[in-house]
Design a protein around this motif. Structure first.
Motif, mmCIF file in Angstrom:
data_model
loop_
_atom_site.group_PDB
_atom_site.id
_atom_site.type_symbol
_atom_site.label_atom_id
_atom_site.label_comp_id
_atom_site.label_asym_id
_atom_site.label_seq_id
_atom_site.Cartn_x
_atom_site.Cartn_y
_atom_site.Cartn_z
ATOM 1 N N PRO A 131 0.806 -1.228 0.000
ATOM 2 C CA PRO A 131 0.000 0.000 0.000
ATOM 3 C C PRO A 131 0.836 1.274 0.000
ATOM 4 N N SER A 132 2.001 1.231 0.611
ATOM 5 C CA SER A 132 2.848 2.415 0.654
ATOM 6 C C SER A 132 3.422 2.777 -0.706
ATOM 7 N N LEU A 133 3.304 1.859 -1.680
ATOM 8 C CA LEU A 133 3.805 2.111 -3.029
ATOM 9 C C LEU A 133 2.681 2.432 -4.009
ATOM 10 N N LYS A 134 1.467 2.635 -3.464
ATOM 11 C CA LYS A 134 0.317 2.974 -4.292
ATOM 12 C C LYS A 134 -0.387 4.169 -3.665
ATOM 13 N N ALA A 135 -0.897 5.061 -4.492
ATOM 14 C CA ALA A 135 -1.617 6.232 -3.982
ATOM 15 C C ALA A 135 -2.940 6.368 -4.708
ATOM 16 N N PHE A 136 -3.958 6.777 -3.967
ATOM 17 C CA PHE A 136 -5.305 6.937 -4.515
ATOM 18 C C PHE A 136 -5.889 8.211 -3.925
ATOM 19 N N GLY A 137 -6.366 9.093 -4.779
ATOM 20 C CA GLY A 137 -6.993 10.307 -4.291
ATOM 21 C C GLY A 137 -7.776 10.997 -5.379
ATOM 22 N N THR A 138 -8.630 11.910 -4.978
ATOM 23 C CA THR A 138 -9.354 12.702 -5.965
ATOM 24 C C THR A 138 -8.433 13.805 -6.488
ATOM 25 N N PHE A 139 -8.847 14.395 -7.577
ATOM 26 C CA PHE A 139 -8.107 15.521 -8.138
ATOM 27 C C PHE A 139 -7.953 16.632 -7.096
ATOM 28 N N VAL A 140 -9.039 16.915 -6.366
ATOM 29 C CA VAL A 140 -9.004 17.965 -5.351
ATOM 30 C C VAL A 140 -8.015 17.610 -4.248
ATOM 31 N N GLU A 141 -8.012 16.347 -3.816
ATOM 32 C CA GLU A 141 -7.087 15.929 -2.766
ATOM 33 C C GLU A 141 -5.639 16.032 -3.233
ATOM 34 N N LEU A 142 -5.398 15.760 -4.516
ATOM 35 C CA LEU A 142 -4.045 15.869 -5.044
ATOM 36 C C LEU A 142 -3.586 17.320 -5.065
ATOM 37 N N THR A 143 -4.451 18.235 -5.475
ATOM 38 C CA THR A 143 -4.074 19.654 -5.454
ATOM 39 C C THR A 143 -3.876 20.136 -4.018
ATOM 40 N N ASN A 144 -4.689 19.618 -3.074
ATOM 41 C CA ASN A 144 -4.503 19.984 -1.669
ATOM 42 C C ASN A 144 -3.161 19.476 -1.141
ATOM 43 N N LEU A 145 -2.752 18.290 -1.593
ATOM 44 C CA LEU A 145 -1.464 17.742 -1.182
ATOM 45 C C LEU A 145 -0.324 18.633 -1.652
ATOM 46 N N VAL A 146 -0.414 19.098 -2.901
ATOM 47 C CA VAL A 146 0.609 20.006 -3.422
ATOM 48 C C VAL A 146 0.626 21.293 -2.605
ATOM 49 N N GLY A 147 -0.552 21.785 -2.239
ATOM 50 C CA GLY A 147 -0.615 22.991 -1.439
ATOM 51 C C GLY A 147 0.005 22.819 -0.062
ATOM 52 N N ALA A 148 -0.151 21.618 0.517
ATOM 53 C CA ALA A 148 0.373 21.361 1.858
ATOM 54 C C ALA A 148 1.872 21.074 1.853
ATOM 55 N N LEU A 149 2.343 20.299 0.873
ATOM 56 C CA LEU A 149 3.739 19.868 0.845
ATOM 57 C C LEU A 149 4.626 20.763 -0.011
ATOM 58 N N GLY A 150 4.021 21.440 -0.986
ATOM 59 C CA GLY A 150 4.810 22.123 -2.002
ATOM 60 C C GLY A 150 5.024 21.197 -3.188
ATOM 61 N N PHE A 151 5.262 21.785 -4.362
ATOM 62 C CA PHE A 151 5.342 20.982 -5.586
ATOM 63 C C PHE A 151 6.505 19.994 -5.546
ATOM 64 N N GLN A 152 7.690 20.465 -5.219
ATOM 65 C CA GLN A 152 8.868 19.597 -5.272
ATOM 66 C C GLN A 152 8.778 18.464 -4.259
ATOM 67 N N GLN A 153 8.293 18.734 -3.050
ATOM 68 C CA GLN A 153 8.168 17.687 -2.052
ATOM 69 C C GLN A 153 7.102 16.669 -2.457
#
Length: 370
Positions: A133-155
Motif C-alpha cells: 500500500p505504501s507504493l500505491k496512492a489513490f486520491g481525488t483531483f481535489v485531494e491531489l491539489t490539496n497535497l501540493v498545497g500542503a507539501l509544495g510541488f517539489q516535495q
C-alpha cells in the motif's frame, strides 16, 4: 442521556445530544494527507469480481478485463541501484534489473457518465496492483491539489515518485490553473516511472455525442496524452438503478428528533453549515466528519453562489466516500443548484453532488422512526 425539545417545542427528546459540524475546526497535518491517499472507506472491500457489469453495456465487462490486465502488468519491485528510466522507455526500474515494459500505454483513463462504477473500478485497480500500500496512492483531483498545497510541488514529486501507481479520481478539467498544476506533477511522475490511472465524468448533455470526456482530458494533459489508453464505460447511474425514489425532505422536527435518537449524529442548520465551510479549508472536510455516523440538516436551501456551491461539492464527496447518510429538511437536493450553475463550467461537479447526496438521503431513510 439528556433531554431536549424538538424544533417546534412539541415535546421532549430523551436521547443523546448530537454534535455540530459548525463547532468543529479540524487541523490536518501534511503527513495525514499522504497517509490517507488510499481508497476511501466506501471502496475498502471492492474488487474487480465485486463489480456487477450491466448486461446491456458490454463496455463495462471489457473495462474490467483491461484493467485487470493493466494491474497484473505493474508487478515487480523498484530498483535500488538506479532511477527509473521513463514511462514508456526500455525499463521502469522494477526489480534489480529493469523489467520488460508491458506493451501499450502505461496510463489508463476511465471515461463515462455518472454512476457507471468508475471509482469502483479505479479502487479495484489499486487493490489488484501487486505492490505494498505504501507504493500505491489513490486520491481525488481535489485531494491531489490539496497535497501540493500542503507539501509544495517539489516535495510532492519526491513523495510520490517512489510509487508504483497513482490513481486520480474525478480529474477536473474546469479549472485551468489546477489542471496545469496537476499536469506538470504527472509529467514529473511519468519521468520517475509511476503508472497512472484517472477518471472523469461525462456531462449528461454530451452522452449522445459519442465523444465522452476523453477528448477534453487528453487535450488538457497535452504531452502526457500518448501515455493514456482511454476506456469508454457506458451505462446508467448505478446509484439509482432499480432503486426507489429518494425520500422527500422531512420536517425540521423529524430531522431533529432523528439526530437526537442517533448516537454519533450531527445536527446543523444548513445555511449556517455553508457559512462554516467557508472558514475550513476543503482539505479538512474529511477530518470535519471524523466519527460522524449521520449528518442531519435542517432548512436546506439553494446555495447562494458558486464558491459556496463548490465547497458543498467537496463536502458531499467526503460524506459519500465515508458512507455517511444525510437526513435533511427543506428543499430536495436536486434543487440545490441554480439552472445557471447546472449549465455553467462547473456543472459536472454539481451533477455528481446531486447524485451522491440523493444516494445518501436514501441511505438515511431508516433514521426516521414512525
Amino acid at each position: 442521556m439528556s433531554t431536549s425539545t424538538t424544533a417546534s417545542g412539541s415535546g421532549p427528546i430523551a436521547d443523546a445530544t448530537p454534535s455540530s459540524l459548525c463547532a468543529r475546526e479540524p487541523r490536518v497535518p501534511a503527513d495525514r494527507l499522504v497517509a490517507e491517499m488510499v481508497p476511501p472507506p466506501r471502496f475498502d472491500s471492492v474488487r474487480f469480481d465485486t463489480y456487477v457489469p450491466d448486461p446491456n453495456q458490454p463496455s463495462q465487462t471489457e473495462a474490467v478485463r483491461v484493467l485487470a490486465e493493466f494491474a497484473a502488468g505493474l508487478g515487480g519491485t523498484r530498483s535500488t541501484d538506479s532511477a527509473p528510466r521513463g514511462f514508456l522507455g526500455l525499463g521502469f526500474g522494477f526489480g534489480r534489473k529493469a523489467a520488460k515494459a508491458p506493451a501499450g500505454p502505461r496510463g489508463v483513463y476511465l471515461d463515462g457518465g455518472y454512476g457507471v462504477g468508475k471509482t469502483h473500478l479505479l479502487a479495484s485497480l489499486w487493490h489488484a496492483t501487486p505492490a505494498e500500500p505504501s507504493l500505491k496512492a489513490f486520491g481525488t483531483f481535489v485531494e491531489l491539489t490539496n497535497l501540493v498545497g500542503a507539501l509544495g510541488f517539489q516535495q510532492t514529486v519526491r513523495t510520490l515518485s517512489g510509487h508504483r501507481l497513482l490513481c486520480i479520481d474525478e480529474f477536473e478539467l474546469d479549472d485551468p490553473g489546477d489542471t496545469v498544476l496537476v499536469s506538470s506533477l504527472l509529467a514529473r511522475l511519468v519521468e520517475a516511472g509511476v503508472a497512472l490511472a484517472a477518471t472523469s465524468n461525462t456531462l449528461p448533455g454530451k452522452l449522445g455525442e459519442g465523444r465522452f470526456a476523453s477528448v477534453d482530458f487528453l487535450r488538457e494533459i497535452q504531452g502526457l496524452s500518448a501515455h493514456f489508453r482511454s476506456l469508454r464505460i457506458d451505462g446508467d447511474d448505478y446509484r439509482h438503478r432499480g432503486l426507489p425514489e429518494a425520500p422527500a425532505p422531512y420536517s425540521d422536527e423529524q430531522v431533529t428528533k432523528a439526530a437526537y435518537a442517533t448516537p454519533g449524529a450531527s445536527l446543523d442548520d444548513f445555511p449556517h453549515l455553508l457559512g462554516h465551510l467557508a472558514r475550513v479549508h476543503p482539505s479538512r472536510y474529511g477530518a470535519l466528519t471524523d466519527g460522524i455516523v449521520a449528518v442531519c440538516l435542517t432548512d436546506v436551501q439553494p446555495v447562494p453562489d458558486q464558491s459556496t456551491a463548490l465547497r458543498l461539492v467537496v463536502l458531499a464527496d467526503r460524506l459519500y466516500d465515508r458512507e455517511v447518510p444525510v437526513l435533511a429538511s427543506g428543499m430536495p437536493f436536486d434543487r440545490l443548484f441554480s439552472e445557471e450553475m447546472l449549465n455553467g463550467g462547473y456543472r459536472k461537479k454539481y451533477f455528481r453532488a446531486i447524485s451522491r447526496l440523493t444516494a445518501l438521503a436514501r441511505d438515511a431513510k431508516g433514521l426516521v422512526r414512525d
